[in-house]
Design a protein around this motif. Structure first.
Motif, PDB file in Angstrom:
ATOM      1  N   PHE A  89      43.568  32.157  90.806  1.00  0.00           N
ATOM      2  CA  PHE A  89      42.449  32.680  90.033  1.00  0.00           C
ATOM      3  C   PHE A  89      41.471  33.471  90.882  1.00  0.00           C
ATOM      4  CE2 PHE A  89      43.691  28.668  87.923  1.00  0.00           C
ATOM      5  CZ  PHE A  89      44.104  29.202  86.719  1.00  0.00           C
ATOM      6  N   SER A  90      40.740  34.370  90.210  1.00  0.00           N
ATOM      7  CA  SER A  90      39.689  35.165  90.866  1.00  0.00           C
ATOM      8  C   SER A  90      38.309  34.620  90.532  1.00  0.00           C
ATOM      9  CB  SER A  90      39.764  36.621  90.412  1.00  0.00           C
ATOM     10  OG  SER A  90      41.001  37.189  90.755  1.00  0.00           O
ATOM     11  N   GLY A  91      37.967  34.600  89.250  1.00  0.00           N
ATOM     12  CA  GLY A  91      36.657  34.123  88.808  1.00  0.00           C
ATOM     13  C   GLY A  91      36.792  33.545  87.411  1.00  0.00           C
ATOM     14  N   THR A  92      37.224  32.314  87.321  1.00  0.00           N
ATOM     15  CA  THR A  92      37.497  31.724  86.008  1.00  0.00           C
ATOM     16  C   THR A  92      36.215  31.596  85.200  1.00  0.00           C
ATOM     17  OG1 THR A  92      37.359  29.488  86.887  1.00  0.00           O
ATOM     18  CG2 THR A  92      39.523  30.501  86.830  1.00  0.00           C
ATOM     19  N   HIS A  93      36.333  31.879  83.908  1.00  0.00           N
ATOM     20  CA  HIS A  93      35.151  31.936  83.054  1.00  0.00           C
ATOM     21  C   HIS A  93      35.234  31.004  81.853  1.00  0.00           C
ATOM     22  CE1 HIS A  93      31.399  33.955  82.489  1.00  0.00           C
ATOM     23  NE2 HIS A  93      31.747  34.971  83.237  1.00  0.00           N
ATOM     24  N   GLY A  94      36.419  30.779  81.327  1.00  0.00           N
ATOM     25  CA  GLY A  94      36.584  29.923  80.165  1.00  0.00           C
ATOM     26  C   GLY A  94      37.960  29.280  80.179  1.00  0.00           C
ATOM     27  N   SER A  95      38.117  28.226  79.384  1.00  0.00           N
ATOM     28  CA  SER A  95      39.423  27.572  79.288  1.00  0.00           C
ATOM     29  C   SER A  95      39.562  26.922  77.915  1.00  0.00           C
ATOM     30  CB  SER A  95      39.599  26.516  80.390  1.00  0.00           C
ATOM     31  OG  SER A  95      38.644  25.484  80.261  1.00  0.00           O
ATOM     32  N   TYR A  96      40.813  26.673  77.542  1.00  0.00           N
ATOM     33  CA  TYR A  96      41.128  26.083  76.240  1.00  0.00           C
ATOM     34  C   TYR A  96      42.428  25.298  76.375  1.00  0.00           C
ATOM     35  CZ  TYR A  96      42.886  25.664  71.496  1.00  0.00           C
ATOM     36  OH  TYR A  96      43.402  25.164  70.326  1.00  0.00           O
ATOM     37  N   TRP A  97      42.451  24.082  75.867  1.00  0.00           N
ATOM     38  CA  TRP A  97      43.672  23.259  75.840  1.00  0.00           C
ATOM     39  C   TRP A  97      44.338  23.421  74.483  1.00  0.00           C
ATOM     40  CZ3 TRP A  97      44.767  20.297  80.163  1.00  0.00           C
ATOM     41  CH2 TRP A  97      43.720  20.012  81.024  1.00  0.00           C
ATOM     42  N   ASP A  98      45.671  23.540  74.448  1.00  0.00           N
ATOM     43  CA  ASP A  98      46.359  23.509  73.155  1.00  0.00           C
ATOM     44  C   ASP A  98      46.795  22.078  72.854  1.00  0.00           C
ATOM     45  OD1 ASP A  98      48.831  23.040  74.476  1.00  0.00           O
ATOM     46  OD2 ASP A  98      49.515  25.104  74.238  1.00  0.00           O
ATOM     47  N   LYS A  99      47.414  21.861  71.699  1.00  0.00           N
ATOM     48  CA  LYS A  99      47.770  20.507  71.258  1.00  0.00           C
ATOM     49  C   LYS A  99      48.789  19.829  72.168  1.00  0.00           C
ATOM     50  CE  LYS A  99      51.345  22.004  68.005  1.00  0.00           C
ATOM     51  NZ  LYS A  99      52.471  21.577  68.792  1.00  0.00           N
ATOM     52  N   ASP A 100      49.546  20.618  72.957  1.00  0.00           N
ATOM     53  CA  ASP A 100      50.564  20.064  73.850  1.00  0.00           C
ATOM     54  C   ASP A 100      50.041  19.807  75.262  1.00  0.00           C
ATOM     55  OD1 ASP A 100      52.586  20.134  71.843  1.00  0.00           O
ATOM     56  OD2 ASP A 100      52.810  22.288  72.202  1.00  0.00           O
ATOM     57  N   GLY A 101      48.764  20.089  75.493  1.00  0.00           N
ATOM     58  CA  GLY A 101      48.186  19.863  76.815  1.00  0.00           C
ATOM     59  C   GLY A 101      48.319  21.030  77.769  1.00  0.00           C
ATOM     60  N   ASN A 102      48.801  22.179  77.285  1.00  0.00           N
ATOM     61  CA  ASN A 102      48.832  23.377  78.116  1.00  0.00           C
ATOM     62  C   ASN A 102      47.409  23.917  78.206  1.00  0.00           C
ATOM     63  OD1 ASN A 102      51.748  23.375  78.282  1.00  0.00           O
ATOM     64  ND2 ASN A 102      51.710  24.061  76.166  1.00  0.00           N
ATOM     65  N   LEU A 103      47.080  24.522  79.326  1.00  0.00           N
ATOM     66  CA  LEU A 103      45.722  25.005  79.553  1.00  0.00           C
ATOM     67  C   LEU A 103      45.734  26.523  79.698  1.00  0.00           C
ATOM     68  CD1 LEU A 103      42.741  24.237  80.108  1.00  0.00           C
ATOM     69  CD2 LEU A 103      43.356  24.075  82.533  1.00  0.00           C
ATOM     70  N   TYR A 104      44.894  27.179  78.910  1.00  0.00           N
ATOM     71  CA  TYR A 104      44.735  28.633  78.978  1.00  0.00           C
ATOM     72  C   TYR A 104      43.422  28.909  79.691  1.00  0.00           C
ATOM     73  CZ  TYR A 104      48.365  28.561  75.441  1.00  0.00           C
ATOM     74  OH  TYR A 104      49.546  28.346  74.771  1.00  0.00           O
ATOM     75  N   VAL A 105      43.473  29.740  80.732  1.00  0.00           N
ATOM     76  CA  VAL A 105      42.288  30.011  81.537  1.00  0.00           C
ATOM     77  C   VAL A 105      41.997  31.504  81.534  1.00  0.00           C
ATOM     78  CG1 VAL A 105      41.249  29.801  83.828  1.00  0.00           C
ATOM     79  CG2 VAL A 105      42.819  28.032  83.017  1.00  0.00           C
ATOM     80  N   GLN A 106      40.767  31.851  81.168  1.00  0.00           N
ATOM     81  CA  GLN A 106      40.334  33.246  81.200  1.00  0.00           C
ATOM     82  C   GLN A 106      39.828  33.534  82.601  1.00  0.00           C
ATOM     83  OE1 GLN A 106      36.566  34.218  80.401  1.00  0.00           O
ATOM     84  NE2 GLN A 106      37.019  36.351  80.781  1.00  0.00           N
ATOM     85  N   ASP A 107      40.437  34.527  83.250  1.00  0.00           N
ATOM     86  CA  ASP A 107      40.115  34.890  84.625  1.00  0.00           C
ATOM     87  C   ASP A 107      39.357  36.214  84.618  1.00  0.00           C
ATOM     88  OD1 ASP A 107      40.226  34.312  87.351  1.00  0.00           O
ATOM     89  OD2 ASP A 107      42.063  35.456  87.644  1.00  0.00           O
ATOM     90  N   TRP A 108      38.129  36.185  85.091  1.00  0.00           N
ATOM     91  CA  TRP A 108      37.272  37.365  85.101  1.00  0.00           C
ATOM     92  C   TRP A 108      37.491  38.108  86.407  1.00  0.00           C
ATOM     93  CZ3 TRP A 108      31.710  37.477  86.996  1.00  0.00           C
ATOM     94  CH2 TRP A 108      31.086  38.676  86.648  1.00  0.00           C
ATOM     95  N   ASN A 109      37.925  39.353  86.317  1.00  0.00           N
ATOM     96  CA  ASN A 109      38.165  40.179  87.490  1.00  0.00           C
ATOM     97  C   ASN A 109      38.130  41.650  87.076  1.00  0.00           C
ATOM     98  OD1 ASN A 109      40.806  40.720  86.387  1.00  0.00           O
ATOM     99  ND2 ASN A 109      41.400  38.704  87.143  1.00  0.00           N
TER     100      ASN A 109
END
Length: 109
Positions: free
Chosen positions: A77-97
């Motif tokens: 990652f460069s500059g993470t700004h937000g994140s969201y978990w889905d129902k299966d426990g996968n994590l989505y991370v918004q990387d600000w760059n």
């Protein structure tokens, strides 16, 4: 990271060393905390750092947000700004760059 009740009364400091946290997302016993220093910290139900996926080389120095896309390290990652978990426990991370991106971290059981 500080804990307050809904009336704004301080309860406790629950985690330290988070750098510049930008948000928090809860999934079961875990909380993901994106950090502008180029990482996402995952805390367990005891507020202990459970995981900290890797940072882009040079992260935390302020210049990582300008790295051209051809110099990105996949999965870092460069500059993470937000994140969201889905129902299966996968994590989505918004990387600000310089170009922006969303990275999916797949839960491995």
């Amino acid at each position: 990271m500080l804990h307050y009740d809904l009336d704004g009364n301080f309860i406790a400091e629950v985690a330290t060393g988070l750098g510049m946290p930008t948000s928090a997302a809860i999934h079961g016993d875990f909380v993901s905390v994106p950090d502008l220093h180029g990482r996402v910290v995952i805390l367990d139900k005891n507020n202990t750092i459970n995981r900290c996926p890797r940072q882009q080389p040079g992260s935390g120095q302020g210049s990582e947000l300008q790295h051209p896309q051809d110099q990105w390290v996949e999965g870092a990652f460069s500059g993470t700004h937000g994140s969201y978990w889905d129902k299966d426990g996968n994590l989505y991370v918004q990387d600000w760059n310089v170009a922006g991106r969303i990275i999916k971290l797949v839960r491995v059981k």
